[in-house]
Design a protein around this motif. Structure first.
Motif, mmCIF file in Angstrom:
data_model
loop_
_atom_site.group_PDB
_atom_site.id
_atom_site.type_symbol
_atom_site.label_atom_id
_atom_site.label_comp_id
_atom_site.label_asym_id
_atom_site.label_seq_id
_atom_site.Cartn_x
_atom_site.Cartn_y
_atom_site.Cartn_z
ATOM 1 N N CYS A 60 0.850 -1.190 0.000
ATOM 2 C CA CYS A 60 0.000 0.000 0.000
ATOM 3 C C CYS A 60 0.879 1.230 0.000
ATOM 4 O O CYS A 60 1.517 1.518 -0.982
ATOM 5 C CB CYS A 60 -0.957 -0.032 1.189
ATOM 6 S SG CYS A 60 -2.140 -1.389 1.130
ATOM 7 N N TRP A 61 0.934 1.906 1.110
ATOM 8 C CA TRP A 61 1.659 3.158 1.206
ATOM 9 C C TRP A 61 3.140 2.928 1.472
ATOM 10 O O TRP A 61 3.526 1.928 2.033
ATOM 11 C CB TRP A 61 1.067 4.004 2.340
ATOM 12 C CG TRP A 61 -0.427 4.043 2.285
ATOM 13 C CD1 TRP A 61 -1.287 3.385 3.125
ATOM 14 C CD2 TRP A 61 -1.238 4.711 1.335
ATOM 15 N NE1 TRP A 61 -2.579 3.617 2.762
ATOM 16 C CE2 TRP A 61 -2.584 4.443 1.660
ATOM 17 C CE3 TRP A 61 -0.972 5.520 0.239
ATOM 18 C CZ2 TRP A 61 -3.646 4.939 0.931
ATOM 19 C CZ3 TRP A 61 -2.042 6.017 -0.486
ATOM 20 C CH2 TRP A 61 -3.348 5.738 -0.127
ATOM 21 N N PHE A 62 3.949 3.878 1.082
ATOM 22 C CA PHE A 62 5.375 3.929 1.418
ATOM 23 C C PHE A 62 6.178 2.731 0.897
ATOM 24 O O PHE A 62 7.012 2.172 1.600
ATOM 25 C CB PHE A 62 5.569 4.081 2.931
ATOM 26 C CG PHE A 62 4.727 5.171 3.526
ATOM 27 C CD1 PHE A 62 4.950 6.496 3.182
ATOM 28 C CD2 PHE A 62 3.699 4.871 4.397
ATOM 29 C CE1 PHE A 62 4.172 7.510 3.718
ATOM 30 C CE2 PHE A 62 2.908 5.881 4.941
ATOM 31 C CZ PHE A 62 3.145 7.205 4.595
ATOM 32 N N ALA A 63 5.938 2.368 -0.353
ATOM 33 C CA ALA A 63 6.656 1.239 -0.956
ATOM 34 C C ALA A 63 8.161 1.453 -0.908
ATOM 35 O O ALA A 63 8.929 0.499 -0.720
ATOM 36 C CB ALA A 63 6.193 1.038 -2.398
ATOM 37 N N ASP A 64 8.586 2.692 -1.029
ATOM 38 C CA ASP A 64 10.028 2.980 -1.022
ATOM 39 C C ASP A 64 10.685 2.676 0.327
ATOM 40 O O ASP A 64 11.897 2.539 0.402
ATOM 41 C CB ASP A 64 10.294 4.422 -1.447
ATOM 42 C CG ASP A 64 9.619 5.447 -0.554
ATOM 43 O OD1 ASP A 64 8.567 5.138 0.048
ATOM 44 O OD2 ASP A 64 10.137 6.565 -0.461
ATOM 45 N N SER A 65 9.893 2.534 1.387
ATOM 46 C CA SER A 65 10.481 2.228 2.690
ATOM 47 C C SER A 65 11.091 0.827 2.718
ATOM 48 O O SER A 65 11.929 0.536 3.572
ATOM 49 C CB SER A 65 9.439 2.375 3.808
ATOM 50 O OG SER A 65 8.425 1.396 3.685
ATOM 51 N N PHE A 66 10.717 -0.023 1.766
ATOM 52 C CA PHE A 66 11.295 -1.365 1.701
ATOM 53 C C PHE A 66 12.746 -1.340 1.227
ATOM 54 O O PHE A 66 13.419 -2.364 1.233
ATOM 55 C CB PHE A 66 10.437 -2.277 0.822
ATOM 56 C CG PHE A 66 9.155 -2.700 1.504
ATOM 57 C CD1 PHE A 66 9.150 -3.741 2.418
ATOM 58 C CD2 PHE A 66 7.972 -2.038 1.239
ATOM 59 C CE1 PHE A 66 7.979 -4.133 3.051
ATOM 60 C CE2 PHE A 66 6.791 -2.412 1.866
ATOM 61 C CZ PHE A 66 6.797 -3.461 2.783
ATOM 62 N N THR A 67 13.247 -0.173 0.839
ATOM 63 C CA THR A 67 14.664 -0.002 0.529
ATOM 64 C C THR A 67 15.513 -0.460 1.704
ATOM 65 O O THR A 67 16.606 -0.992 1.531
ATOM 66 C CB THR A 67 14.968 1.489 0.218
ATOM 67 O OG1 THR A 67 14.155 1.905 -0.863
ATOM 68 C CG2 THR A 67 16.418 1.707 -0.104
ATOM 69 N N TYR A 68 15.010 -0.258 2.903
ATOM 70 C CA TYR A 68 15.714 -0.657 4.124
ATOM 71 C C TYR A 68 16.209 -2.102 4.037
ATOM 72 O O TYR A 68 17.350 -2.406 4.389
ATOM 73 C CB TYR A 68 14.783 -0.484 5.332
ATOM 74 C CG TYR A 68 15.342 -1.038 6.610
ATOM 75 C CD1 TYR A 68 16.197 -0.283 7.400
ATOM 76 C CD2 TYR A 68 15.020 -2.323 7.022
ATOM 77 C CE1 TYR A 68 16.722 -0.803 8.584
ATOM 78 C CE2 TYR A 68 15.542 -2.848 8.200
ATOM 79 C CZ TYR A 68 16.388 -2.089 8.972
ATOM 80 O OH TYR A 68 16.911 -2.604 10.122
ATOM 81 N N PHE A 69 15.330 -2.998 3.584
ATOM 82 C CA PHE A 69 15.687 -4.412 3.538
ATOM 83 C C PHE A 69 16.797 -4.690 2.519
ATOM 84 O O PHE A 69 17.702 -5.475 2.788
ATOM 85 C CB PHE A 69 14.444 -5.261 3.237
ATOM 86 C CG PHE A 69 13.464 -5.245 4.369
ATOM 87 C CD1 PHE A 69 13.605 -6.110 5.446
ATOM 88 C CD2 PHE A 69 12.406 -4.350 4.374
ATOM 89 C CE1 PHE A 69 12.710 -6.089 6.501
ATOM 90 C CE2 PHE A 69 11.503 -4.318 5.423
ATOM 91 C CZ PHE A 69 11.661 -5.192 6.490
#
Length: 92
Positions: free
Chosen positions: A11-20
């Motif tokens: 859903c929201w904030f797909a770019d936050s998966f950059t962390y992984f």
């Protein structure tokens, strides 16, 4: 190797998966058929940040290499006709 598998566009904030990806995870996204139009662009975001995209019609589960180092995250409506969001609402 640590792996993260996302089922659906999230859903929201797909770019936050950059962390992984930055922490050394191998990222895979399973592209589902239901795709809500406003979250569909997330697939290209995931691809840009380092996830590989596998269309659900091409999915071969045995090729995912599932093990104890695999994190799997699904969005609320990944199965199409199964409205799992209602289950979350009921039991949350």
């Amino acid at each position: 190797m640590k792996k993260i598998i996302l089922i659906g566009s999230q859903c929201w904030f797909a770019d936050s998966f950059t962390y992984f990806i930055e922490k050394g995870f191998k990222g895979t996204v399973i592209k589902c058929n239901h795709n809500t139009k406003w979250f569909f662009p997330n697939y290209s975001i995931f691809n840009k940040i380092g996830f590989s995209i596998v269309d659900i019609k091409d999915l071969q589960i045995d090729k995912l290499g599932l093990d104890e180092n695999t994190l799997i995250i699904s969005d609320y409506n990944f199965a199409g006709d199964i409205k799992s969001k209602s289950v979350f609402k009921l039991y949350s």
